[in-house]
Design an enzyme around this catalytic site. Structure first.
Site, PDB file in Angstrom:
ATOM      1  N   LYS A  92      -4.445   0.021  -2.058  1.00  0.00           N
ATOM      2  CA  LYS A  92      -5.684  -0.728  -1.841  1.00  0.00           C
ATOM      3  C   LYS A  92      -5.766  -2.027  -2.651  1.00  0.00           C
ATOM      4  CE  LYS A  92      -6.834   2.529   0.940  1.00  0.00           C
ATOM      5  NZ  LYS A  92      -5.768   2.826   1.864  1.00  0.00           N
TER       6      LYS A  92
HETATM    7  C1  LIG Z   1      -9.392   3.638   6.476  1.00  0.00           C
HETATM    8  C2  LIG Z   1      -9.229   4.668   5.398  1.00  0.00           C
HETATM    9  N1  LIG Z   1     -10.178   5.603   5.231  1.00  0.00           N
HETATM   10  C3  LIG Z   1     -10.082   6.525   4.264  1.00  0.00           C
HETATM   11  C4  LIG Z   1      -8.996   6.571   3.409  1.00  0.00           C
HETATM   12  C5  LIG Z   1      -8.905   7.658   2.391  1.00  0.00           C
HETATM   13  O1  LIG Z   1      -8.765   7.201   1.089  1.00  0.00           O
HETATM   14  P1  LIG Z   1      -8.025   8.078  -0.024  1.00  0.00           P
HETATM   15  O2  LIG Z   1      -6.567   8.017   0.226  1.00  0.00           O
HETATM   16  O3  LIG Z   1      -8.430   7.431  -1.299  1.00  0.00           O
HETATM   17  O4  LIG Z   1      -8.571   9.464   0.090  1.00  0.00           O
HETATM   18  C6  LIG Z   1      -7.983   5.634   3.549  1.00  0.00           C
HETATM   19  C7  LIG Z   1      -6.809   5.649   2.655  1.00  0.00           C
HETATM   20  O5  LIG Z   1      -5.723   5.248   2.966  1.00  0.00           O
HETATM   21  C8  LIG Z   1      -8.093   4.651   4.569  1.00  0.00           C
HETATM   22  O6  LIG Z   1      -7.144   3.730   4.760  1.00  0.00           O
END
Ligand SMILES: Cc1ncc(COP(=O)(O)O)c(C=O)c1O
Length: 395
Positions: free
Chosen positions: A188
């Site tokens: 991110k």
């Molecule tokens: C669009 C989107 N939503 C939700 C998430 C979930 O995040 P996390 O990996 O921190 O749980 C991601 C992570 O890649 C994402 O790209």
């Protein structure tokens, strides 16, 4: 293989981490009078809320848990439907499913985010919310989606997991709907290795999200609040070490995005007059995070040919993020009578078969962005990548 935040881990993160380690106090709660308590998570929440121009931010263990506790806070559950795009990370679907509701997929448009016209067509009496996903750091058409939500009485939870620091018409992404969810994972714009943040201006929603993230407690509890817990929650807390890294990263977010925008503009300029493709649609060109440069070719054959020459893949073949490639999600959709499997969302299939993601800040084969530049690329490296792209296009 990481996102731009990871390229910028440095002395500032070290200092924040050491502050916590030297105090030996790792838990996110503590007494404000205790000098050992460095309140990194608390400060992160304060600064992030201010950054978004909202009253509340709640740091969580991941973007997935941020989405989940937001849905629970909004009262989404059994018998409800939530509209989500057919191009997103699996967590957008699983958060809805684990909250007890049914994700109803809608087509994307040439922005690679929700097509508002298709969203409207998929609303039923059971629809309770829409999750616009600011995919690849690009703002959704929030005016159109908000207009639909307002007219049809629906909630909006923005999935800004890939879009920390982006904006839409002057407002931070994540701050436009009723709630917003961010991820701090390694891909991110800013990262703590893992982690998430929920934002909202609504104190009631914040308090409910807080309770779901920590065993039913009220915000920033000082102990175990026997007798006053009305919500059964779980543990999706973040700790002071992650909070420390995220805090240092947050203070760099605008510099990171500024650098990405500059490099992307240069890269784009160098490849813009190569024929046979268009850049994806941007609903606010000034607000995108500029983590990726998505090319949409005129035909799937040409996209496949160029991407193979670059050692990368078209988006539909890139693995994660494409509904048709998520066997577990398709299995679930079939079980609840929703369209599933390749061909179920033909507009999305068509666009993604012609799309290639070139990296600018997120170098991730799983997103199809194995080729491109990164936040540290020099002018010469950007020129070399552009030349390789042009050659692959047959120039
Ligand atoms: C669009 C989107 N939503 C939700 C998430 C979930 O995040 P996390 O990996 O921190 O749980 C991601 C992570 O890649 C994402 O790209």
């Amino acid at each position: 293989m990481a996102g731009p935040g990871a390229y910028r881990l440095g002395d500032e993160e070290k200092k924040e981490i050491l502050d916590v380690l030297e105090s030996g106090y790792l838990f996110r709660y503590g007494s404000m009078d205790d000098p050992r308590f460095k309140k990194k998570v608390y400060t992160l929440e304060e600064e992030f809320a201010r950054y978004c121009g909202l009253k509340h931010a709640l740091a969580t263990s991941s973007g997935t848990s941020a989405l989940y506790v937001s849905l629970k806070a909004m009262g989404i559950g059994e018998g409800d439907e939530v509209i989500v795009p057919a191009y997103t990370f699996v967590a957008t679907y699983s958060a809805v499913i684990f909250a007890g509701a049914v994700p109803v997929l809608a087509e994307i448009d040439e922005s690679l985010t929700l097509d508002p016209g298709d969203v409207e067509r998929r609303i039923t009496p059971k629809t309770k919310a829409i999750i616009p996903v600011h995919m690849l750091g690009n703002p959704c058409d929030m005016d159109a989606l908000k207009d639909i939500a307002d007219r049809r009485g629906l909630m909006i939870l923005e999935d800004a997991c890939q879009a920390g620091g982006g904006s839409y018409r002057g407002r931070k992404l994540g701050s436009i709907g009723h709630m917003g969810a961010f991820s701090l994972n390694i891909f991110k714009t800013i990262t703590a290795g893992d982690g998430g943040i929920v934002v909202t201006d609504d104190t009631g929603l914040y308090e409910r999200a807080f309770a779901y993230h920590d065993q039913g407690h009220t915000p920033n509890r000082a102990g175990v609040e026997v007798g006053s817990r009305h919500i059964l929650g779980m543990n999706f807390r973040i700790n002071e070490l992650s909070g420390a890294v995220a805090l240092a990263q947050l203070r760099k977010i605008d510099t990171i995005i500024g650098a990405l925008r500059e490099k992307k503009a240069k890269f784009k300029r160098l490849i813009a007059d190569t024929g046979g493709f268009s850049f994806r649609k941007l609903y606010d060109p000034d607000g995108e995070c500029a983590t990726l440069c998505t090319i949409i070719f005129d035909s799937a054959e040409r996209a496949a040919d160029v991407s193979a020459k670059l050692g990368t893949k078209t988006v539909d073949n890139s693995g994660w993020h494409v509904y048709a490639n998520m066997e577990h999600v398709n299995h679930y959709l079939k079980s609840v009578g929703q369209p599933y499997g390749k061909g179920a969302y033909p507009k999305t299939d068509d666009i993604l078969s012609r799309a290639v993601n070139l990296s600018v800040g997120v170098v991730d084969g799983g997103l199809g962005s194995a080729f491109g530049i990164n936040i540290d690329s020099t002018d010469a490296e950007i020129e070399a990548a552009a030349a390789k792209f042009r050659a692959a296009c047959g120039e």
